[in-house]
Structures are given as C-alpha cells and as structure tokens.
Design a protein around this motif. Structure first.
Motif, PDB file in Angstrom:
ATOM      1  N   ILE A 139       0.856  -1.191   0.000  1.00  0.00           N
ATOM      2  CA  ILE A 139       0.000   0.000   0.000  1.00  0.00           C
ATOM      3  C   ILE A 139       0.889   1.237   0.000  1.00  0.00           C
ATOM      4  O   ILE A 139       1.763   1.385   0.860  1.00  0.00           O
ATOM      5  N   VAL A 142      -2.800   6.242   1.800  1.00  0.00           N
ATOM      6  CA  VAL A 142      -4.025   5.979   2.543  1.00  0.00           C
ATOM      7  C   VAL A 142      -5.224   5.923   1.598  1.00  0.00           C
ATOM      8  O   VAL A 142      -6.256   5.315   1.914  1.00  0.00           O
ATOM      9  N   ASP A 144      -5.246   4.223  -1.075  1.00  0.00           N
ATOM     10  CA  ASP A 144      -5.374   2.813  -1.453  1.00  0.00           C
ATOM     11  C   ASP A 144      -6.235   2.066  -0.435  1.00  0.00           C
ATOM     12  O   ASP A 144      -7.062   1.216  -0.800  1.00  0.00           O
ATOM     13  N   VAL A 145      -6.045   2.394   0.838  1.00  0.00           N
ATOM     14  CA  VAL A 145      -6.846   1.763   1.884  1.00  0.00           C
ATOM     15  C   VAL A 145      -8.297   2.203   1.765  1.00  0.00           C
ATOM     16  O   VAL A 145      -9.222   1.406   1.955  1.00  0.00           O
ATOM     17  N   TRP A 146      -8.510   3.461   1.459  1.00  0.00           N
ATOM     18  CA  TRP A 146      -9.866   3.981   1.308  1.00  0.00           C
ATOM     19  C   TRP A 146     -10.597   3.267   0.173  1.00  0.00           C
ATOM     20  O   TRP A 146     -11.786   2.964   0.287  1.00  0.00           O
ATOM     21  N   LYS A 200      -5.623  -0.319  11.557  1.00  0.00           N
ATOM     22  CA  LYS A 200      -4.674  -0.717  10.522  1.00  0.00           C
ATOM     23  C   LYS A 200      -4.514   0.391   9.477  1.00  0.00           C
ATOM     24  O   LYS A 200      -3.399   0.716   9.069  1.00  0.00           O
ATOM     25  N   ALA A 201      -5.639   0.976   9.056  1.00  0.00           N
ATOM     26  CA  ALA A 201      -5.589   2.073   8.077  1.00  0.00           C
ATOM     27  C   ALA A 201      -4.824   3.275   8.635  1.00  0.00           C
ATOM     28  O   ALA A 201      -3.971   3.859   7.957  1.00  0.00           O
ATOM     29  N   SER A 267     -10.822  -8.561   7.773  1.00  0.00           N
ATOM     30  CA  SER A 267      -9.561  -8.384   7.055  1.00  0.00           C
ATOM     31  C   SER A 267      -9.564  -9.138   5.734  1.00  0.00           C
ATOM     32  O   SER A 267      -9.053  -8.647   4.720  1.00  0.00           O
ATOM     33  N   PHE A 271      -9.015  -6.492   2.953  1.00  0.00           N
ATOM     34  CA  PHE A 271      -7.658  -6.531   2.396  1.00  0.00           C
ATOM     35  C   PHE A 271      -7.410  -7.758   1.513  1.00  0.00           C
ATOM     36  O   PHE A 271      -6.308  -7.919   0.996  1.00  0.00           O
TER      37      PHE A 271
END
Length: 358
Positions: A139, A142, A144-146, A200-201, A267, A271
C-alpha cells in the motif's frame, strides 16, 4: 521501485509486524502480573481496589504495570501497520501464556497440567499461522486503503455490522443484556472488528508519514481516526458492562473467539488476505486458529484448578468436591463446595454480586 524490491519490502514488513505482535503479547501479559503485584501491595497498606479503594494509584509498581500495558498496546497498534490482521490478531493469545507462566513463577498461582497443555496448543497454533500467514498487501497511500474500504463487499459487511449492533443495542440490550452474555460480547466483537480495520488504516498512514510521504493531508486519514475513536469507545463501554455483569471466566474466552473470528473475516473481505494464498495454506491457517482457540479454552477453564497432585475429587450433587476439605463422608455432613472453591465446570454466567435479592 521494481516488483522484486516491492516484494522484499512487503516480506520485511511482515517480519516487523510479527516482532511487534510478539513484543505486544510479552508486554501485555507481563503487565497483568505487575499490576496484580502492585494491587496486592496497595491492598496490604490501604483499602483494596475490589472494595472501592484507590490506594493502588499511589503504588509505583501498579504504574509500572500500567505503562507496560500501554507499551504493549502501542506495539500491537504498530503491528497492524506492517502485517495482515490474520497474522497479528491470533497472536494476542500468547499474552495469556505469558501471564499464566509469570503468575505460576511469581505469584505462585498453580498452573494445572491441562493449562500447560493449553499453553503448548497456543504456541503450536501460533507457529502454524506465522509460517503460513499471507504477505502484507503493498500500500503506497491511505487512498489505497480507502479504495479497499469502499468496495461493495466491505461496504456490505460494514452495513451488516452497523445494523446488527443497532438491533442489539436498542432491542436486545434492554431485554436480555443482563441475562445473555452474547449480547454485550457481540457488540464488543462486531465493533472491535471495525476498530482493528480503522487502526490498521491509521497505522499505515502514520507509517507512510514517518517514511516521508505525508498522509495527514488527506481527509481519509482523519475519517479513519474518527471511526477508530468511535468504535473503541463503544467497544470498551460494552466490554465493561459485560465484565461487570458476568463472570470474567465466561466473558474472556467468548470475547476472544468472537473478536478474533470477526476481525479475521473483516480483514479477509477488506484486504483480501486469502486472494494471494492457495487452499492448502488457508486450511492450515484455519487449523492453526482452531488450535489456538482450543489452547485458550483450556487455559481459561483450568486457571482456577489446583495442582494435579492435589487431593482427589468426588462428585456431590453434580459438583466436583475435594475430599481433603470436606467432613467425613460417613457423617452425612458432606458440604457443597464453598464460593471460593466453585468448580470451573459450574461457573455461573452471572457475577454473584449482580443478582438482586429482594
């Protein structure tokens, strides 16, 4: 950065996450023993915490334990920034082993033979998961996490969690909250799975910021922070209610199983941890998880039992009873186990002081 360099970085992150998770378990497990020693010292010279005293606040050893726990929680938070939740979360069971071993060595609390077997099972299960855990997803922002958090699959999970929590809070809590342990624990576990995803984010955002790629400029970072704060506050509120209403020996294993299972599920959805693994690896991880659950269960149900060499047991009215602590059987005065000796198999779901006597 080439593909090989990126793969090496991801592998290194997994190792860092593993070390942080192990350190977290060590610190958190030790903190319970240190704080208990502090509470005993404070209780010897003042009013015990169990009866409403706060003399432990003046005991340096208790503060050492508190600081140790904070360090452990920080390490656990950082671990999620480097490794997948399917690796980090189950390793929390190792803190129980540390606590049990230190209690046996320092507090002289006997560790039952089945408890030792439970410790071995936790170690075997944890090793199995560590050896077969997926690599952390690469990643770079952030954002990418969104994108992962706003995909249909995770949004469906998010809406399902919120809906179930609302039903539990407004319908089941008023009617069954004080009689069914699954109500409070269910709320804690569901919100806990979201808190771990948010942690985690946020951890990834802070890690990238420290590495020189500022993520604090993105609004998504602050959204994750607010979600984390909301989930943690709700989670702690209902966990305290559960511990205050029901016996800890009942709450702890149920909470661990539900929280860990839902966190791994969240997760996997968000993910996509299992997308990069074959069926054999997935089955092996599940076996490792079940092994940890078995070990944790054994540790909890045997933690109040004495040494295996203690006096023999008989069964009286369905309750195991130590012969050495009872009157002669022929006298007809054999008593039921006293409150302090209540066998684990008969631990009440509700705390003794939560019953109302008219």
């Amino acid at each position: 950065m080439g593909i090989s360099d990126l793969a090496m970085a991801v592998s290194a992150d997994n190792h860092k996450g593993l070390l942080l998770a192990l350190s977290s378990s060590l610190f958190i497990g030790a903190s319970f023993i240190i704080k208990k020693k502090g509470l005993k010292r404070a209780g010897a010279s003042g009013i015990r915490a169990g009866v409403g005293g706060y003399s432990y606040l003046y005991e340096p050893l208790w503060w050492v334990g508190m600081i140790t726990m904070i360090v452990g929680e920080v390490a656990n938070f950082a671990a999620y920034a480097f490794a997948p939740a399917i690796l980090v979360t189950p390793l929390g069971a190792l803190s129980i082993i540390v606590s049990a071993a230190m209690a046996h060595a320092i507090l002289k609390e006997k560790l039952h033979t089945l408890g030792i077997l439970g410790c071995i099972l936790c170690v075997v299960g944890s090793t199995t998961i560590v050896l077969h855990a997926p690599q952390e997803r690469a990643i770079l922002s952030v954002k990418d996490v969104w994108e992962l958090a706003t995909e249909p699959a995770f949004l469906l999970y998010l809406m399902a969690v919120i809906a179930i929590v609302l039903v539990l809070v407004f319908h089941f809590v008023p009617q069954y909250g004080h009689s069914q342990v699954m109500v409070y624990v269910g709320i804690c576990s569901l919100m806990g799975s979201l808190s771990v995803m948010s942690a985690k984010a946020l951890g990834i955002a802070l890690k990238l910021t420290i590495e020189g790629v500022n993520q604090l400029l993105y609004p998504q970072t602050w959204v994750f922070a607010m979600v984390l704060a909301t989930c943690v506050i709700t989670q702690m509120n209902y966990l305290n209610k559960a511990l205050d209403t029901f016996n800890t020996a009942v709450v702890s294993p149920i909470y661990y199983v539900m929280f860990t299972s839902l966190t791994i599920l969240a997760s996997i959805i968000m993910f996509k941890d299992w997308d990069r693994q074959n069926p054999a690896q997935i089955v092996t991880e599940l076996c490792g998880f079940v092994t940890i659950l078995s070990g944790t269960y054994l540790l909890h149900v045997t933690k109040d039992l004495g040494d295996s060499n203690s006096s023999p047991m008989i069964v009286y009215n369905g309750l195991p009873t130590h012969l050495s602590s009872r009157h002669n059987m022929g006298s007809g005065n054999l008593k039921r186990p006293e409150d302090g000796e209540r066998p684990v198999d008969e631990i009440p779901l509700r705390r003794q002081d939560s019953y109302h006597v008219p």
